[in-house]
Scaffold this active site. Structure first.
Site, PDB file in Angstrom:
ATOM      1  N   SER A  25      56.193  41.828  33.539  1.00 22.49           N
ATOM      2  CA  SER A  25      55.096  41.422  33.926  1.00 22.49           C
ATOM      3  C   SER A  25      55.286  40.367  35.422  1.00 22.49           C
ATOM      4  CB  SER A  25      54.196  40.159  33.109  1.00 22.49           C
ATOM      5  OG  SER A  25      53.440  40.913  32.444  1.00 22.49           O
ATOM      6  N   TYR A  29      50.676  32.622  31.566  1.00 25.81           N
ATOM      7  CA  TYR A  29      49.372  33.181  30.663  1.00 25.81           C
ATOM      8  C   TYR A  29      48.771  31.977  29.997  1.00 25.81           C
ATOM      9  CZ  TYR A  29      52.839  36.871  30.817  1.00 25.81           C
ATOM     10  OH  TYR A  29      53.791  37.977  31.153  1.00 25.81           O
ATOM     11  N   TYR A  51      51.358  50.901  36.577  1.00 24.84           N
ATOM     12  CA  TYR A  51      51.429  49.675  36.137  1.00 24.84           C
ATOM     13  C   TYR A  51      52.722  49.760  35.143  1.00 24.84           C
ATOM     14  CZ  TYR A  51      50.916  45.984  32.814  1.00 24.84           C
ATOM     15  OH  TYR A  51      51.015  44.616  32.167  1.00 24.84           O
TER      16      TYR A  51
END
Ligand code: GLN
Length: 332
Positions: free
Chosen positions: A71, A248, A196
């Protein structure tokens, strides 16, 4: 070791060594296992690297051990999307609001009917869709080239991790279907998902992350090669989203305790940007329940306290431009 790099600079190396020694004792957390290939990772490596905007690199431990960026790539692809189609068009497709939910939540913002932000999977898959629209089949090469320019070396794809996630990424496919259903992502969605999965499987080291972060800290110019890699306006917007959403559903605690824009990845990396000053990269594969590296979080917390890096700390001098502007104003 006080002078790990042998460059005669004792201060920062001593601090890094002390923090590394302390944090290495923490064996809490678990290696990510929902991507089968990641579950095979050796949990023991641990490295901390720091690159200054002047191009000096310091490190301790396993700073050259490879792992997948996961990420952490989201910060760079967001920056690329901002450059490619402009802020207004990107905002139409992806918001900038923290979700407060796990990174892989199958959700969108019910008010805007768009993903909450580009640092969670839903937003990053939409950003991948934007890059596919702009670059077509060349999109991954563009991403790889740009991340390589930021690292200052040619990065490569970890094929095994890519295949593993592409074969098992049902949750991300579910997110993709949801995005198509609300019109946030165009059909076919498979190319965006493939981009991705590939961007997440780029292999990096803690040292790479530190230098890539330093490129952001240095307003988009790579501090070692001197190459202009990112646009300054896109870098500003990217840092803002990293600050509010990069960790997050731990982002609030992180902003409070550590106070630097950051982005983590389930490969065990965390990158932090000390604006106009430093890039920091850590690597340790054991993760907490929110998907952030346990030792990485602890290292950042100690480094921030020790070096006074928090954005709102008295010890953080902020932007030299603002300083000089006010100094100039004072003289006139
Ligand atoms: N490739 C991973 C996923 O989509 C990245 C997640 C992460 O690093 N938090 O699940």
């Amino acid at each position: 070791m006080a002078d790990a790099d042998g460059d005669g600079e004792f201060g920062v190396d001593r601090i890094l060594a002390d923090i590394h020694g302390l944090v290495a004792q923490n064996t809490g957390g678990e290696v990510a296992d929902y991507i089968p290939e990641l579950s095979k990772m050796d949990p023991t490596p641990f490295g901390i690297a720091v690159t200054t905007v002047g191009g000096a690199v310091h490190g301790i431990g396993d700073t050259q051990a490879p792992f997948t960026i996961q990420s952490t790539s989201k910060a760079f692809t967001y920056c690329m999307a901002l450059e490619a189609i402009g802020r207004a068009k990107v905002l139409e497709r992806v918001g900038v609001e923290p979700s407060g939910d796990p990174f892989n939540a199958i959700e969108f913002d019910p008010v805007t009917r768009r993903p909450y932000n580009p640092m969670v999977n839903a937003g990053a898959i939409t950003v991948a869709g934007i890059l596919r629209d702009v670059h077509g089949d060349a999109a991954f090469d563009e991403v790889l080239a740009r991340l390589s320019a930021a690292a200052g070396r040619r990065l490569v794809l970890d094929e095994a991790v890519y295949r593993s996630e592409a074969a098992t990424g049902h949750r991300n496919r579910a997110i993709g279907h949801l995005l198509v259903s609300v019109g946030a992502l165009a059909e076919p969605m498979e190319p965006a998902l493939d981009l991705y999965f590939r961007q997440c499987s780029i292999s990096v080291t803690a040292r790479d992350l530190a230098t890539m972060a330093a490129t952001i800290a240095n307003m988009g110019d790579q501090p070692v090669t001197g190459r202009e890699v990112f646009d300054i306006a896109a870098v500003r917007d990217t840092q803002a989203v990293m600050f509010t959403c990069g960790m997050y559903d731990y982002s609030g605690n992180w902003a409070y305790d550590v106070g630097v824009p950051a982005k983590s990845g389930v490969g065990g990396g965390i990158m932090g940007v000390v604006n106009r000053q430093l890039g920091i990269g850590t690597f340790s594969p054991r993760l907490d329940r929110k998907g952030n590296s346990v030792r990485g979080v602890e290292s950042f917390r100690l480094l921030s306290a020790e070096l006074g890096l928090h954005a709102f700390d008295l010890t953080n001098p902020g932007s030299a431009f603002v300083d000089s502007f006010f100094a100039g104003a004072g003289r006139s």
